[in-house]
Design an enzyme around this catalytic site. Structure first.
Site, mmCIF file in Angstrom:
data_model
loop_
_atom_site.group_PDB
_atom_site.id
_atom_site.type_symbol
_atom_site.label_atom_id
_atom_site.label_comp_id
_atom_site.label_asym_id
_atom_site.label_seq_id
_atom_site.Cartn_x
_atom_site.Cartn_y
_atom_site.Cartn_z
ATOM 1 N N SER A 554 0.808 -1.136 -0.168
ATOM 2 C CA SER A 554 -0.060 0.108 0.007
ATOM 3 C C SER A 554 0.925 1.274 0.162
ATOM 4 O O SER A 554 0.842 2.029 1.026
ATOM 5 C CB SER A 554 -1.075 0.132 1.328
ATOM 6 O OG SER A 554 -1.814 -1.184 1.036
ATOM 7 N N ASN A 556 0.518 4.103 -1.431
ATOM 8 C CA ASN A 556 0.203 5.444 -1.381
ATOM 9 C C ASN A 556 -0.346 5.662 0.171
ATOM 10 O O ASN A 556 -0.638 6.876 0.495
ATOM 11 C CB ASN A 556 -0.904 5.720 -2.578
ATOM 12 C CG ASN A 556 -1.108 7.063 -2.765
ATOM 13 O OD1 ASN A 556 -0.480 7.661 -3.429
ATOM 14 N ND2 ASN A 556 -2.191 7.718 -2.412
ATOM 15 N N ASP A 557 -0.758 4.606 0.733
ATOM 16 C CA ASP A 557 -1.194 4.860 2.008
ATOM 17 C C ASP A 557 -0.177 5.556 2.931
ATOM 18 O O ASP A 557 -0.159 6.465 3.684
ATOM 19 C CB ASP A 557 -1.857 3.737 2.937
ATOM 20 C CG ASP A 557 -3.245 3.545 2.600
ATOM 21 O OD1 ASP A 557 -3.966 4.438 1.901
ATOM 22 O OD2 ASP A 557 -3.636 2.317 2.784
ATOM 23 N N HIS A 558 1.222 4.962 2.518
ATOM 24 C CA HIS A 558 2.286 5.405 3.513
ATOM 25 C C HIS A 558 2.479 7.260 2.661
ATOM 26 O O HIS A 558 2.957 7.707 3.541
ATOM 27 C CB HIS A 558 3.560 4.694 3.062
ATOM 28 C CG HIS A 558 3.385 3.104 3.663
ATOM 29 N ND1 HIS A 558 3.026 2.015 2.978
ATOM 30 C CD2 HIS A 558 3.385 2.777 5.018
ATOM 31 C CE1 HIS A 558 2.926 1.111 3.530
ATOM 32 N NE2 HIS A 558 3.021 1.495 4.845
ATOM 33 N N GLY A 561 0.268 9.393 4.413
ATOM 34 C CA GLY A 561 0.516 9.539 5.809
ATOM 35 C C GLY A 561 1.807 10.539 5.916
ATOM 36 O O GLY A 561 1.864 11.334 6.878
#
Length: 593
Positions: A554, A556-558, A561
């Protein structure tokens, strides 16, 4: 909301940029947010621009990385160049550098050599493996960092690692450099003392790979391989994958509406799904591989774009794998004016951004990279003398000690942001409810453990009419509120920005949504794999002839964030000038693009 001062939340911050391409994104982020960035030298130009007028300012990478910066000529191998550097450092707040370990010490211009003249100076040294240890002298590239940081063990096919497109390891390291630098500047303003931050690119990347560690550490309590395999676009949980459609490629998932998916197949009289549709919901959910195989067959019946829009209309998180041309013409980006025109007198040039929307201290229009170096005397006059230290100084054990954050986020992007802030010393109060404490949001799940360290927890049922008063008592004492729910959820709870700002005008209120809370795509249901598809990351991260690979975790989640952490710390700096808080809005699809 506070009086607007300057343009961008970091207006007034003075930064020396002594980076190569591994760190240039850090100072780009700071310049985009309004900091005055003085770059020593010029970067690697990359592909040439089309016109001579634009090319004199550098190649495409210079337009991306160095827009809005100023350039200073200072050859550090000469006495005169080192003298110029010391003079800059006397007035600077922050240095971000990527020099080889030992070089600045040998030249007599490392942090220890500079703090006598500027005790509040913060320096971030971003190196491949840190300044100490057996690998301190090793070289790296984005590809090498991805290999040694765990990215290539997850991303790609079993016999073919694939590095996600866009030099993402350099991006992650630069995000971390900007975050650590802003945290250091905050601490310097509280304590009156700067510090030297030793940041290893390898460690920064290791902390953003998703399932690698919790699968390895907790293999005795979960049904996954101890060593996470490369499996193309198939998410570790098995419920997200890219498949071919009748034309194009499509990221499919039954989340978050399995009943709606089954009804859709029934409405379409999809013959291959007849046996599946006849099962109970419990039986369907218990056999995810069968469900995904049926969905893949269903995807072959229609074009990717048609299926994407139909699924989203039914609250199902499909995402079309969009090309670069489609991303450039995306109607949501057009509505939100995400691609902005560079403010200069030459031919039109457009760049994406900014990283977030700061409603109280909006960022300026993007600027071109410098055409020529600026005279040191001119920059010195602009920067002026250092501000006087605070009359009273506080002791801090960590750079963000004393910053209080109410964390209303869940899953990964928001919790990763607050984990970073908590690791740096902020007091994070994470709101959790029994209703939402399922799957990866369950505190007993290893996933929850990985992303929610350095926090305290509050269990609160927001459907109870008394809950708003409980939340209010915490928010009135908070510096930051962060949430990543769908549009309208916080308003139903009585916690929309307008209400929160009335209770606490100085609060930083950050919203993280999939595509932004306004525009034709504002109600899209998205997860990281959906965003990868819609933002071009999946399209670009494929071997020749394949369209179904993309990032294997994931990513793009990182990135979202990290973007949120930069945005929060930038707005904290703005609050010191304005005295008021503001609403900061982040679109995860814009982060990907």
């Amino acid at each position: 909301m506070g009086e607007r001062m300057g343009e961008g939340p970091l207006d007034g911050l003075r930064v020396i940029d002594l980076t190569d391409d591994s760190g240039r994104f850090a100072t780009k982020l700071l310049a985009e947010c309004g900091a005055s960035v003085a770059r020593l030298g010029q970067g690697s130009n990359g592909p040439a621009m089309q016109s001579a007028e634009t090319a004199q300012r550098g190649g495409l990478l210079d337009w991306w990385y160095d827009g809005g910066k100023r350039r200073v000529s200072a050859d550090l191998d000469t006495d005169e160049g080192r003298s110029h550097y010391r003079r800059l450092a006397e007035a600077a707040d922050l240095v971000i550098e990527t020099e080889a370990p030992g070089r600045l010490t040998d030249l007599g211009i490392d942090h220890d050599d500079l703090v006598g003249a500027n005790p509040r100076l913060v320096q971030v040294s971003l190196t491949p493996f840190g300044r100490t240890g057996p690998r301190a002298s090793w070289q790296t590239t984005d590809l090498v960092t991805a290999a040694l940081g765990g990215v290539l063990s997850l991303s790609g096919l079993p016999d073919e690692p694939v590095n996600p497109w866009g030099r993402q390891s350099f991006n992650v390291a630069s995000f971390m450099a900007a975050i650590c630098g802003l945290a250091g500047v905050r601490a310097a303003r509280v304590t009156g003392t700067g510090q030297h931050i030793d940041l290893a690119m390898h460690e920064a990347v290791c902390t953003t790979v998703e399932q690698l560690f919790f699968q390895y550490w907790f293999d005795d309590v979960q049904p996954y391989a101890k060593v996470a395999p490369r499996q193309g676009s198939l998410h570790w949980i098995g419920a997200y994958v890219v498949v071919p459609a009748k034309s194009g490629w499509l990221m499919i998932s039954p989340a978050p509406n399995v009943p709606g998916l089954l009804k859709w197949m029934a409405d379409e009289a999809f013959e291959e799904g007849r046996d599946l549709i006849a099962l109970s919901l419990e039986e369907v959910v218990a056999d995810v591989p069968r469900l995904m195989k049926t969905m893949a067959s269903f995807a072959l019946t229609r074009d990717a774009n048609s299926l994407f829009h139909e699924a989203q209309g039914r609250h199902i998180a499909f995402g079309e794998v969009q090309s670069v041309a489609q991303v450039a013409a995306n109607p949501q980006h057009a509505f939100r004016r995400f691609f902005r025109t560079v403010a200069w007198d030459g031919p039109e040039a457009r760049v994406p951004g900014p990283v977030a929307r700061f409603h109280g201290t909006p960022v300026a229009a993007p600027a071109p990279p410098p055409a020529a170096p600026i005279e040191l005397d001119e920059l010195a006059r602009d920067w002026g003398s250092r501000p006087s230290p605070h009359a009273t100084k506080q002791e801090l054990s960590k750079p963000l000690e004393g910053v209080r954050v109410v964390d209303l986020s869940h899953v990964l992007a928001g919790p990763f942001c607050t984990r970073l802030l908590g690791d740096l010393g902020a007091d994070i109060i994470k709101f959790q409810t029994m209703e939402r404490a399922t799957s990866v949001n369950d505190p007993n799940h290893p996933y929850f453990y990985v992303w929610n360290r350095s926090k305290r927890a509050v269990s609160l049922n927001m459907k109870d009419p008394r809950a708003t008063d409980v939340a209010r008592r915490l928010i009135e004492q908070a510096d930051v509120v962060i949430e990543n729910f769908s549009a309208g959820v916080l308003a139903r709870w009585g916690l929309a920005y307008e209400a929160v700002a009335a209770w606490n005008p100085a609060v930083v209120y950050l919203t993280m949504s999939g595509c932004g809370h306004e525009g034709p795509w504002s109600n899209l249901v998205t997860y990281a794999p959906t965003i990868h598809a819609l933002s071009g990351l999946t399209y670009l991260s494929n071997p020749p002839g394949r369209g179904d690979v993309g990032p294997g975790f994931s990513l793009n989640d990182h990135a979202a964030g990290l973007s949120a952490a930069v945005s929060i710390l930038a707005e904290r700096a703005a609050r010191e000038r304005t005295g008021g808080g503001q609403h900061v809005a982040l679109s995860q699809m814009e982060t990907g693009a």
